[in-house]
Design a protein around this motif. Sequence first.
Motif, mmCIF file in Angstrom:
data_model
loop_
_atom_site.group_PDB
_atom_site.id
_atom_site.type_symbol
_atom_site.label_atom_id
_atom_site.label_comp_id
_atom_site.label_asym_id
_atom_site.label_seq_id
_atom_site.Cartn_x
_atom_site.Cartn_y
_atom_site.Cartn_z
ATOM 1 N N ASN A 1 39.974 -119.141 -59.210
ATOM 2 C CA ASN A 1 40.595 -120.135 -58.340
ATOM 3 C C ASN A 1 40.676 -119.648 -56.893
ATOM 4 N N GLU A 2 39.972 -118.577 -56.636
ATOM 5 C CA GLU A 2 39.979 -118.003 -55.295
ATOM 6 C C GLU A 2 38.548 -117.890 -54.790
ATOM 7 N N PRO A 3 37.887 -119.023 -54.518
ATOM 8 C CA PRO A 3 36.456 -118.947 -54.187
ATOM 9 C C PRO A 3 36.163 -118.035 -53.000
ATOM 10 N N TYR A 4 37.110 -117.905 -52.086
ATOM 11 C CA TYR A 4 36.876 -117.048 -50.922
ATOM 12 C C TYR A 4 36.675 -115.605 -51.348
ATOM 13 N N TYR A 5 37.627 -115.102 -52.156
ATOM 14 C CA TYR A 5 37.502 -113.710 -52.621
ATOM 15 C C TYR A 5 36.370 -113.573 -53.617
ATOM 16 N N SER B 1 39.517 -123.283 -49.965
ATOM 17 C CA SER B 1 40.354 -122.786 -51.056
ATOM 18 C C SER B 1 41.630 -122.100 -50.585
ATOM 19 N N ARG B 2 41.568 -121.380 -49.471
ATOM 20 C CA ARG B 2 42.773 -120.694 -49.015
ATOM 21 C C ARG B 2 43.638 -121.605 -48.166
ATOM 22 N N ARG C 1 36.951 -120.156 -47.342
ATOM 23 C CA ARG C 1 38.315 -119.847 -46.927
ATOM 24 C C ARG C 1 39.050 -121.132 -46.540
ATOM 25 N N ALA D 1 42.254 -104.709 -56.131
ATOM 26 C CA ALA D 1 41.690 -105.997 -55.745
ATOM 27 C C ALA D 1 42.142 -107.087 -56.712
ATOM 28 N N ALA D 2 42.109 -106.735 -58.006
ATOM 29 C CA ALA D 2 42.495 -107.704 -59.026
ATOM 30 C C ALA D 2 43.951 -108.106 -58.836
ATOM 31 N N GLY E 1 47.709 -113.168 -54.832
ATOM 32 C CA GLY E 1 47.273 -113.898 -53.653
ATOM 33 C C GLY E 1 47.735 -115.346 -53.575
ATOM 34 N N PRO E 2 47.511 -116.131 -54.612
ATOM 35 C CA PRO E 2 47.837 -117.553 -54.529
ATOM 36 C C PRO E 2 49.269 -117.836 -54.066
ATOM 37 N N ILE F 1 49.469 -118.208 -50.222
ATOM 38 C CA ILE F 1 48.629 -119.149 -49.487
ATOM 39 C C ILE F 1 49.490 -120.106 -48.684
ATOM 40 N N ALA G 1 44.399 -110.321 -55.954
ATOM 41 C CA ALA G 1 43.875 -111.650 -56.233
ATOM 42 C C ALA G 1 44.863 -112.445 -57.088
ATOM 43 N N LEU H 1 37.082 -109.451 -63.229
ATOM 44 C CA LEU H 1 37.324 -109.896 -61.850
ATOM 45 C C LEU H 1 36.828 -111.320 -61.537
ATOM 46 N N LEU I 1 39.245 -113.683 -63.029
ATOM 47 C CA LEU I 1 40.544 -113.624 -62.348
ATOM 48 C C LEU I 1 40.499 -114.348 -61.010
ATOM 49 N N LEU I 2 39.335 -114.254 -60.364
ATOM 50 C CA LEU I 2 39.218 -114.837 -59.027
ATOM 51 C C LEU I 2 38.697 -116.270 -59.064
#
Lengths: 356, 441, 296
Positions: A47-51, B113-114, B110, B29-30, B36-37, B40, B33, A41, A44-45
């Motif tokens: 590039n998603e610092p928020y998650y 990165s988001r 958030r 969750a994985a 997710g990108p 965005i 994730a 995890l 995997l995350l």
Amino acid sequence: MDKLRNIIGKNQAQGAGGAGAPAKARDLRLKLGVLAVLLLLPILLQNEPYYQEILTFVFLWGAMSGAWNIVGGYAGKFSLGHAAFFGIGAYTSGLLYTKLGISPWLGMFGGMLLSVIFALLIGVVTLRLKGKFFALCTIAFGMLVEIMAVYLRGVTGGSEGLLIPYEPGFWNMTFASKVVWAYIFLALMLGVYGVSRWLDKSALGYRLSALREDEDAAEALGVNTLAGKLSSITISAAITALGGSLFAQYFLWLEPNFCVSLDLSQQFALISIIGGMGTAIGPLVGAAIITPLQIFLRAAFGSAASGMSMMIYGFLLVVVVLYMPKGIVVEVRDRLRARRTKAVAGVVEREVSNVA
Amino acid sequence: MGEQKSGMKDILSTHLFTRRQILAGALGAAASAAVGPFFIKSAFAASDEIRIGTIFPMTGNMAFGGNEGFTGTEIARQIINEKGGIAGRQITFVKADAPDQTAATNEMNRLISREGVKLVIGSFSSAIAFTASAVAERNRVIFWENHGVADAITRRGFKYLFKSDINATGTGGGASNFAARYLAPKLGVKPKDLRVAIAWEDGTYGSSVGKGIESVAIDRGLKIVANESYSAKTTDLSPVILKLKAAEPDVLLVAGIGSDAVLFWKQVRDLDLNVKACVATSGGWGVPNFAQNLGASAEGIFSSDFPTDVNPRALTPEAAAMQKEFITRFEAAKGSRPTGNAYLAFAGTMLLFQHVLPKAPTLEPEKVQQAALSLDLLEGSMANGCGCKFIPPDQEDAGRNERAFSVVLQWQQGKVEVVWPERFANRDPIMVPLPTWSARG
Amino acid sequence: MDGTLFLQLLVSGLLIGGVYALISIGLTLIFGVMRIVNFAHGEFLMLSMFAAFWLFHFTGLSPYLLAPLVILLLFAYGVAIYVLVIRRTIGSPMVVQIFATVGLGLFMQNAALVLWSGDFRTIQTPASTALLRFAGIQVSQSMMIASLVAIVIALILFAFMAWTYPGKAIRATVQDRVGAQLMGVNIDRVFMMTFAIGSALVGIAGALLAPAYPIFPSVGANFGLASFVVVVLGGMGSMTGALLGGFLIGVVETFSGFFIDAALKQAVYFLVFILVLVFRPTGLLGQRGAEEIGLK
């Protein structure tokens, strides 16, 4: 009769996961699967610092609630002052590092040591106190530490806070990459899980559950309750202090109103209670539910209404405590077990009637 | 024996179940994730707009100040957009709410990165400023702070942090300065004979401002007869007030954050502590709520504060026009005069939009940094009367605006008026010395 | 130090002590009868202060005239909370007994934040600024009233318990739950009445403190903590103990704040709290039952 026992035995073997060996294998596969996902995890995350940060906090609060669970869940002593241990750990390593240049890798042992001494003090002082009185007394101890952390501003920086310089490097325990932190807190959480699993099986664990169920009876039966109480609170305090030291290096800013607060103490307890006290997995499930819930609720309601997320949190706590006081994990397990027992009972009945 | 067996089975089934649940959850969750990108709403979506993040405590105990700060910031955006934006591009805000420090890091992550923002404006509170700017710095994102006062915010050698307002030493010190330079001559004593008593709440705000009061009081040679701290959450301040009373001060110098300011002054009155002047330092003493809650007994209190409604004579013509515009819009939005805090937000954001971003419309951090460091605006150029020159990165206090200052306000007829320094003042100071409580009735 | 200052310190301590006593009476009653520690006690106080504020806001009447209304509201709220939450916690495991009210407190405080925002409010009436002067010192009239009412209430409750039938039923329940039940006492009703009365007592405290203090969602937190200290010191379940404990803590707080450091006055009373719990868990005037039943 023998025949009957035979059948039951056979069915138990089958019931406990349709023939023992495959069940064990499946259990192991599951364990490894979960571990693999947890290990993957953070990457995997990446590039998603928020998650990723949410995940990191799940690991941290999971670990801290797990530590609380050792004394709260296993020994049945409800502490509402655990933030004191967290703060002692955070401030000890943080101060040793910023004032004396001692690496936090060493400083954290200092924090654990101080925390253990403080835990022994609390343990001895609260020897006779039970239930609510123990909880009240730990609130007082927690408040004392918070007040002193604010008051001794010459040492701790008081409410202005203690800034830890950001100088990435292994010996400084400061990492530019958040992935490293996710793994550090994951390791901490797995460590706490390991300790809890060991408690499930060890003599100390049995001693603690005797203590929890009925202290006087346990004592009458010759269980050394004092040793049980002291060892559970010291183990718990040491882990909580370790978490505090790591948090200090992760956050790089310490302030008593946050890291020694009554709110934080409550949070440790609440996560564990909602997840399931007295089980190794409960606090981790609790953290996996509560931490993201808090963050998402804040994002959802945040600007609409202040306090909404904490209000829901409080409501949830009342409902869980009243309607599933053993926590989500135990409650779900019990329901599932009830269904399974029914199924097994059905099989036994059929076989018994066959024999007859 | 049978019991033990079934116990084993329980354990197995428990773990079978919970682990399966976790596995499913974790996989979910994985998966989200990984996918997710693609969802965005990134900065690329609308390249004709300039996207800027804002972070304020919109909820929680600091919500009042956070909302006020956001309103000031938002008015600056509207004015610029109505004038055609920056280099023809409109500005849009991505809002974030940070009621506490952990929320601040979550939300900064958030935003960066988001939402892909490259510049964030904040943040009302020193505690939020600390943590939010640390996340920004590590992600090479500019953090533009208009409010946080703690000195330590700019003591971390950050390259991408700019703080347009004065720090705690400035606000707290402003009170001591005023006591030494105005009150002492007015009361006919030398500063070294002016007996001052200092009191401060021991939270983040009060302790940093209290330190500022003390250090400047020492510098100015004031005679400190008492120096007391207290918790803002306390239920009773009588020991503090009685201790101050026993020290027989001429002047009180106080730092309070919120409701403690009301309790403090109420107990000063109840316990009949008579001083010739009370100089507070913003926080709970300068907000409209303070006088509303205390009525006539608030009259005559001074507050070393952020510049509020300074005399337009002291402003450049552009700044004076901006001030007028701001007051009109703020009153339309909130139904009240802007406070010093709202001014900070507005003036600091206008500074960014008018003088910095036109030179760096792509928000490239290095370009913004260069543009900010090249500023050299004299006093009176900003809507609140401040000037601007940022301290460069290699020096102590990098990123702090060394031309920000504080003024002294006074409660007169239920309103705060600028009374000192003279060139910014709208009114003259009154009630020096303060009449005794028995004379006030 | 001169006599006037000493007297002023003592009186200030007694006044804040009277406030603490007033707040603590409801808590100690509920504990004494039901063995429930209401961790949301401070939030009940906050709620009653807000009730007083809003009634004042809409009617403009003196908060002292509005007190009966606040008391009624809080009585009704007490009944509702008993039915919804407290009833289920009686006889439940310790975790339920503690954390149901912890969660309730969290809920109430944040619901107040949602409904009324974090701004503080005060009630501005001539009564809230009136002062009384004697022997060279002066005191706030609203604090004086609060302290006197605390004494009166403690005495009334004492008489109620000693001489009325419901009071006797409550005492019987305290001494022997099963026995009382066999004698025809409806335990559930006794508990409901106790909780509602305890809550109404907090209503009195809120109505009397509203003119004296700023009102905001977290105002109950510190009063709540102080009332735990007072109740443990006085002896859980003892009315006169709450009175004595309140005055003692008030004086200790004021004197330690003056002679040691105001920033440490809370630390001093928490220390007292721990020492009492350790060395005399029944408190100064605690019931003998407390150590047997209460300490479990």
